[in-house]
Design an enzyme around this catalytic site. Structure first.
Site, PDB file in Angstrom:
ATOM      1  N   GLU A 174       0.811  -1.216   0.000  1.00 48.16           N
ATOM      2  CA  GLU A 174       0.000   0.000   0.000  1.00 48.16           C
ATOM      3  C   GLU A 174       0.847   1.270   0.000  1.00 48.16           C
ATOM      4  O   GLU A 174       0.319   2.364  -0.201  1.00 48.16           O
ATOM      5  CB  GLU A 174      -0.950   0.018   1.209  1.00 48.16           C
ATOM      6  N   GLU A 210      -6.722  -4.527  11.436  1.00 48.51           N
ATOM      7  CA  GLU A 210      -7.630  -4.147  10.354  1.00 48.51           C
ATOM      8  C   GLU A 210      -9.105  -4.162  10.752  1.00 48.51           C
ATOM      9  O   GLU A 210      -9.891  -3.354  10.232  1.00 48.51           O
ATOM     10  CB  GLU A 210      -7.394  -5.040   9.136  1.00 48.51           C
TER      11      GLU A 210
END
Length: 527
Positions: A34, A53
């Site tokens: 990312e 997450e």
């Protein structure tokens, strides 16, 4: 999709799109794949870091509900999406508009089996996203994210996922022009008129308030309709929002999630109008009819799936606020006698040696600040809260629609971030708190006005309760001990306290509810 002629990198085009859409707060937990998205991160954007997450998605869920805006979530490839699945399930059931951008290994490596590959990135999050895409070309990424934003907010709202290979972000792409879209579903006027006539001519109508009413900002419209018809209003089973003020004289209470009990509760009414709720959400098996014999059923919903499994009657797919206003034109033919007001319990008996759940909840009802928002994830305490801690109006109460634990604590942080200046009070069980305790770190870093009250009974009390229902005298795996929530909180930067003595409860609550920084109060209650 309308595009401009100007080209940019994929990253620049995406951030321009997000800026134009007002999506400048990003929740995430980035990994190596990312990082290319986050290179030269714009100064006018905010990145809210969560330490796991599922915490990331739940914080974004709370923030989106609080702000009424779609939110972008940044997750790491297959493992990150996997960690987030429980929270995505809850966001799906909450009808929360999230745009999830998940990392993927570089496009140049996809034909092999590289490290960190998400082998089937579009299948992994299903069925709990409305759409899952991995664009065929790098230049299609901005348009795919634009489409995801529109689809996430279209009724019924929900999460959408776009998987983006790491080497796409530095490629060139056309900038994507923002376009306006409507998120209101218009009803069939003739069908809605039939519902209005049936309501006006009913002898004893009853309304069911679903969470969709609060999501759409239609609580005042439902109140006006109930008052016009002097009809009692029940909250849907397992309601996760406050869809009707619970101190209003027409509020009848909370429908149980049991088929036979609902039939008994609604006996005597010849018409049921369910607004923004499925008919019905059950929690245990049952048999027989869904409604009393001879009762006419009508459903208003923006969700075609809810309409499709409505057990009978008339289902109208519609935006709730305009439909309720249109129904307001259909007045009863003759005045109805208002139903008797719901009897409310008095203050609970107090022990001098231990704090009971009823004592805690009643004290919180007395001490909560005006205008505060309540977030609940204490399933064993929720029945007591329904009796002793009434929610006062729109957007004052949130809980998980899925029943999955781990949502409440981080969602409270997201709600507090989305409503600066509002005190957010999270009531979570000791078992629930441990699913997402990392959210306390984010709360401390953000400095949000959140008070966390841990109902500490040293067990998974709800599971114990179901064990009794199933005839199990000694369930396994439900005992909790040795957890010090004050220590867990202070280790992550929050202020904290612990209370066991009933005489010290109210002073401890006052300290927690007026703290200028995130505060965790560990309340040891009688088992």
């Amino acid at each position: 999709m309308t595009r401009t002629n100007e080209t940019a990198t994929v990253r620049e085009a995406v951030f321009d799109l997000l800026r134009a859409e007002g999506m400048t707060t990003i929740f995430g937990n980035p990994g190596s794949l990312e990082l290319p998205m986050l290179r030269d991160f714009p100064d006018d954007f905010r990145y809210v870091l969560g330490l796991q997450e599922s915490v990331v998605v739940a914080m974004a869920d709370g923030y989106a509900q609080a702000t009424h805006r779609p939110v972008l979530v940044n997750l790491h490839s297959a493992a990150g999406v996997g960690h987030a699945m429980g929270a995505l399930f809850t966001a799906h059931r909450n009808r929360t508009p999230l745009v999830v951008v998940a990392g993927q290994q570089a496009r140049s490596l996809l034909e092999g089996h590289p490290y960190l590959l998400s082998q089937d990135a579009t299948t992994l999050p299903r069925p709990y996203v409305k759409l899952s895409r991995e664009p065929a070309r790098a230049e299609d990424v901005p348009a795919a994210i634009a489409r995801a934003r529109y689809l996430a907010t279209a009724p019924p709202a929900g999460p959408v996922l776009v998987s983006v290979p790491s080497d796409d972000w530095d490629r060139t792409a056309d900038r994507v022009a923002v376009r306006l879209t409507s998120t209101t579903v218009a009803p069939d006027p003739a069908l809605l008129a039939r519902v209005g006539d049936a309501l006006a001519n009913a002898r004893s109508p009853v309304l069911i308030a679903g969470s969709g009413v609060d999501r759409e900002g239609a609580v005042p419209d439902l109140v006006a309709l109930a008052e016009a018809h002097r009809a009692p209003v029940w909250a849907e089973p397992m309601s996760h929002r406050c869809a009707f003020p619970e101190l209003h004289p027409l509020f009848a209470g909370f429908l149980p999630p049991v088929r036979e009990d609902i039939v008994r509760t609604l006996a005597g009414h010849d018409l049921v109008l369910s607004v923004g709720a499925p008919v019905f959400t059950y929690h245990v098996p049952g048999a027989g009819p869904h409604l009393p014999p001879g009762t006419d059923l009508h459903l208003l919903t923006d969700d075609p799936e809810q309409a499709s499994w409505c057990p009978g009657g008339t289902a109208v797919i519609t935006g709730l606020a305009p439909a309720l206003r249109m129904l307001g034109a259909h007045r009863p033919g003759s005045p109805r006698t208002p139903p008797p007001a719901r009897r409310r319990p008095g203050p609970p008996a107090r022990s001098t040696s231990r704090i009971t759940q009823a004592h805690l909840v009643h004290a919180l009802a007395e001490e909560r600040p005006e205008g505060c928002v309540l977030v609940e994830e204490a399933p064993g305490t929720r029945p007591v809260m329904c009796e002793l801690l009434p929610n006062l109006g729109p957007e004052t109460f949130y809980t998980t629609a899925s029943g999955a634990l781990g949502h409440g604590l981080p969602a409270a942080v997201g709600i507090a971030l989305g409503r600066p200046g509002t005190r957010v009070v999270a009531v979570v069980g000791d078992g629930s708190a441990m699913y997402a305790v990392q959210a306390l770190w984010s709360a401390a870093q953000l400095g949000v006005a959140v008070t966390v009250i841990v109902v500490n009974n040293h067990r998974y009390a709800t599971v114990d309760g179901f064990a009794e229902r199933f005839g199990m005298a000694r369930p396994v795996g439900t005992a909790l001990g040795g957890l010090d929530f004050a220590a867990l909180a202070t280790a992550q930067g929050c202020a904290a306290g612990r209370v066991e003595n009933p005489a010290a409860l109210v002073p401890a609550l006052r300290t927690a509810l007026t703290s200028s920084c995130p505060y965790v109060l560990d309340v040891v209650v009688d088992r």
